[in-house]
Design a protein around this motif. Structure first.
Motif, PDB file in Angstrom:
ATOM      1  N   VAL A 193       0.853  -1.190   0.000  1.00 19.41           N
ATOM      2  CA  VAL A 193       0.000   0.000   0.000  1.00 19.41           C
ATOM      3  C   VAL A 193       0.893   1.246   0.000  1.00 19.41           C
ATOM      4  O   VAL A 193       1.750   1.390   0.862  1.00 19.41           O
ATOM      5  N   ILE A 194       0.686   2.108  -0.985  1.00 17.84           N
ATOM      6  CA  ILE A 194       1.358   3.414  -1.042  1.00 17.84           C
ATOM      7  C   ILE A 194       0.287   4.470  -0.800  1.00 17.84           C
ATOM      8  O   ILE A 194      -0.646   4.595  -1.594  1.00 17.84           O
ATOM      9  N   GLU A 195       0.440   5.212   0.305  1.00 15.98           N
ATOM     10  CA  GLU A 195      -0.606   6.135   0.742  1.00 15.98           C
ATOM     11  C   GLU A 195      -0.085   7.567   0.718  1.00 15.98           C
ATOM     12  O   GLU A 195       1.036   7.847   1.132  1.00 15.98           O
ATOM     13  N   VAL A 196      -0.908   8.483   0.202  1.00 20.72           N
ATOM     14  CA  VAL A 196      -0.558   9.893   0.106  1.00 20.72           C
ATOM     15  C   VAL A 196      -1.650  10.720   0.774  1.00 20.72           C
ATOM     16  O   VAL A 196      -2.834  10.522   0.495  1.00 20.72           O
ATOM     17  N   LYS A 197      -1.223  11.657   1.647  1.00 17.96           N
ATOM     18  CA  LYS A 197      -2.149  12.606   2.274  1.00 17.96           C
ATOM     19  C   LYS A 197      -1.672  14.019   1.963  1.00 17.96           C
ATOM     20  O   LYS A 197      -0.506  14.341   2.174  1.00 17.96           O
ATOM     21  N   GLN A 198      -2.568  14.850   1.448  1.00 19.20           N
ATOM     22  CA  GLN A 198      -2.201  16.205   1.050  1.00 19.20           C
ATOM     23  C   GLN A 198      -3.116  17.230   1.725  1.00 19.20           C
ATOM     24  O   GLN A 198      -4.310  17.270   1.421  1.00 19.20           O
ATOM     25  N   PRO A 199      -2.561  18.053   2.651  1.00 16.27           N
ATOM     26  CA  PRO A 199      -3.388  19.116   3.245  1.00 16.27           C
ATOM     27  C   PRO A 199      -3.767  20.153   2.178  1.00 16.27           C
ATOM     28  O   PRO A 199      -2.950  20.520   1.331  1.00 16.27           O
ATOM     29  N   LEU A 200      -4.997  20.635   2.247  1.00 13.92           N
ATOM     30  CA  LEU A 200      -5.471  21.647   1.304  1.00 13.92           C
ATOM     31  C   LEU A 200      -5.762  22.972   1.993  1.00 13.92           C
ATOM     32  O   LEU A 200      -5.240  24.006   1.595  1.00 13.92           O
ATOM     33  N   ILE A 201      -6.612  22.950   2.987  1.00 14.02           N
ATOM     34  CA  ILE A 201      -6.967  24.174   3.711  1.00 14.02           C
ATOM     35  C   ILE A 201      -6.822  23.913   5.201  1.00 14.02           C
ATOM     36  O   ILE A 201      -7.486  23.030   5.759  1.00 14.02           O
ATOM     37  N   ASN A 202      -5.945  24.694   5.851  1.00 12.20           N
ATOM     38  CA  ASN A 202      -5.721  24.549   7.289  1.00 12.20           C
ATOM     39  C   ASN A 202      -5.330  25.931   7.826  1.00 12.20           C
ATOM     40  O   ASN A 202      -4.150  26.274   7.922  1.00 12.20           O
ATOM     41  N   ILE A 203      -6.329  26.753   8.148  1.00  7.98           N
ATOM     42  CA  ILE A 203      -6.094  28.151   8.534  1.00  7.98           C
ATOM     43  C   ILE A 203      -5.263  28.250   9.806  1.00  7.98           C
ATOM     44  O   ILE A 203      -4.291  29.006   9.882  1.00  7.98           O
ATOM     45  N   ASP A 204      -5.640  27.494  10.839  1.00 11.40           N
ATOM     46  CA  ASP A 204      -4.891  27.577  12.102  1.00 11.40           C
ATOM     47  C   ASP A 204      -3.461  27.089  11.932  1.00 11.40           C
ATOM     48  O   ASP A 204      -2.523  27.600  12.553  1.00 11.40           O
ATOM     49  N   GLY A 205      -3.261  26.112  11.016  1.00 13.86           N
ATOM     50  CA  GLY A 205      -1.905  25.652  10.760  1.00 13.86           C
ATOM     51  C   GLY A 205      -1.051  26.717  10.085  1.00 13.86           C
ATOM     52  O   GLY A 205       0.136  26.874  10.391  1.00 13.86           O
TER      53      GLY A 205
END
Length: 437
Positions: A115-127
């Motif tokens: 399993v090759i897994e990718v997570k991509q943040p898009l909108i994170n104002i507090d971050g």
């Protein structure tokens, strides 16, 4: 035999002289400053604090960059659900596999999954606000490091002048010691000729012993000043003694110095940047109630054999999530961040007022130091003239021994006071320049 003894004594004396010359190291002020900026532990600690803050800031790159994870899993199972799902993932499911008997009691099956897994943040104002806070914190530590270097430049100048003053005090006291011994020799001759009483001789002997004691203390001060210089250089003393290659300034130069507090001073900028970091953290905690949008996807490879990948599939999607209620945890975090921000603002304001107070005090000290230099110079010149007159009159039998001793003592004391006054003025001037830098 006598020649051998002389040779041995000469060799020992020469060895002792060479050892002493090796232990006394001549060093210039520029050399000290260069080595301090390179080796001083206080600067290294400040640089590591900056590197730590820079590491925190770089962690916030995760707001823009994907998180990629790869895994390889192997299982062997007779669990009905897992067995059916494994066959389905391996794309080997047939009609016979729907037999209730096989569904309820399947044979053992192996499954190997990549399993090759990718997570991509898009909108994170507090971050994003947290990233800005981390950057402000990093900039604050960078400014503080630069201010530390400026402070150590001042400390180098002070310690170098202290070393110069210590050596100069030794020279003055050695001269006073020679003068006292000369007076003692003269008084001893007068005593032998019956021209003076024994009390006069004893007074002169006491004075000679006092100067010898002061001279010993002055030599100890030389070593103390040298040891502190070695500490700034981050070097072991090991019996070494530093000697300044430049003479102590015996005059002062009057300069017009800007006496207003500047907001561009590195430490004040660092305080303001630290306050900005707390403000961003406060904003970040307030926006923590907003939802976050993240994209995700994975690519899967399955097979019943080790390292084989006959079956393939993928999954992509997006997730919008937010914490509706977390038991007042976020509210408490926001209240704490607000209090920290307000505290940082108050500390910055207090620091500015303390800096202005120190600046005003240093301005007055500089004027006092200038006045002290002028008065001590005049007193030293007068003491020199008084001692010359008294010495001439004493040789003619017109003055008492005690008066000569007091005059000689006063002259040495006034010379040391004048040198100390010059040191205080020059250091105060440099400290004032440091406060307005």
């Amino acid at each position: 035999m006598k020649k051998i003894k002389v040779l041995i004594i000469s060799t020992i004396a020469m060895t002792s002289y060479m050892a002493n010359s090796q232990d006394t190291l001549s060093i210039s002020k520029s050399e000290v400053l260069e080595k301090v900026l390179e080796n001083n532990l206080q600067i290294k600690v400040a640089e590591k604090s900056f590197e730590s803050a820079r590491g925190d800031y770089r962690q916030s790159n995760a707001l823009f960059l994907p998180n990629i994870n790869a895994s390889y899993t192997g299982i062997s199972t007779t669990n009905p659900l897992m067995a059916f799902g494994s066959k389905l993932n391996q794309e080997i499911l047939t009609a016979s596999d729907f037999n209730p008997a096989l569904l309820n009691d399947p044979d053992q099956i192996q499954n190997f999954a990549t399993v090759i897994e990718v997570k991509q943040p898009l909108i994170n104002i507090d971050g994003l606000l947290g990233r800005q806070a981390a950057k402000a914190k990093m900039n604050a530590f960078q400014l503080q490091t630069e201010r530390t270097k400026e402070y150590l430049e001042l400390e180098v100048s002070k310690s170098y002048m202290q070393l110069q003053l210590a050596y100069k005090a030794v020279i003055v006291l050695e001269k006073a010691n020679a003068t006292a011994k000369g007076n003692l020799k003269m008084v001893e001759n007068y005593f032998k000729n019956g021209m003076l009483q024994k009390t006069d001789l004893l007074n002169v002997q006491v004075r000679v012993n006092e100067i010898a004691n002061q001279l010993q203390y002055a030599k100890s001060n030389v070593q103390n000043a040298s040891d502190y210089l070695a500490f700034l250089l981050n070097e072991d003393t090991n019996g070494k003694t530093y000697k300044p290659s430049e003479e102590l300034e015996s005059t002062i130069a009057i300069e017009n110095i800007n006496t207003s507090l500047s907001d561009s001073r590195k430490d004040i900028q660092a305080m303001e940047m630290s306050s900005e970091a707390y403000r961003k953290m406060y904003q970040s905690s307030k926006y923590g109630f907003l939802p976050r949008l993240n994209a995700f996807g994975n690519y899967q490879l399955y097979d019943s054999k080790f390292l084989s990948t006959n079956a393939k599939g993928y999954l992509v999607g997006a997730q919008l999530s937010w914490d509706v209620f977390d038991g007042f945890k976020n509210i408490g975090k926001t209240q704490k961040a607000k209090a920290d921000f307000q505290k940082a603002e108050l500390e910055t304001e207090q620091y500015k007022k303390q800096s202005q107070l120190e600046l005003n005090k240093s301005n007055r000290q500089l004027l006092d130091a200038e006045n002290k230099v002028n008065l001590s110079k005049l007193a030293y010149e007068q003491s020199q003239e008084a001692f010359r007159i008294l010495q001439n009159r004493f040789t003619q039998g017109l003055e008492k021994t005690t008066d000569l001793l007091m005059s000689e003592t006063q002259m040495a004391q006034k010379e040391l006071e004048y040198l100390q006054a010059v040191f205080e003025y020059n250091f105060t001037k440099q400290y004032l320049q440091f406060l307005t830098k």
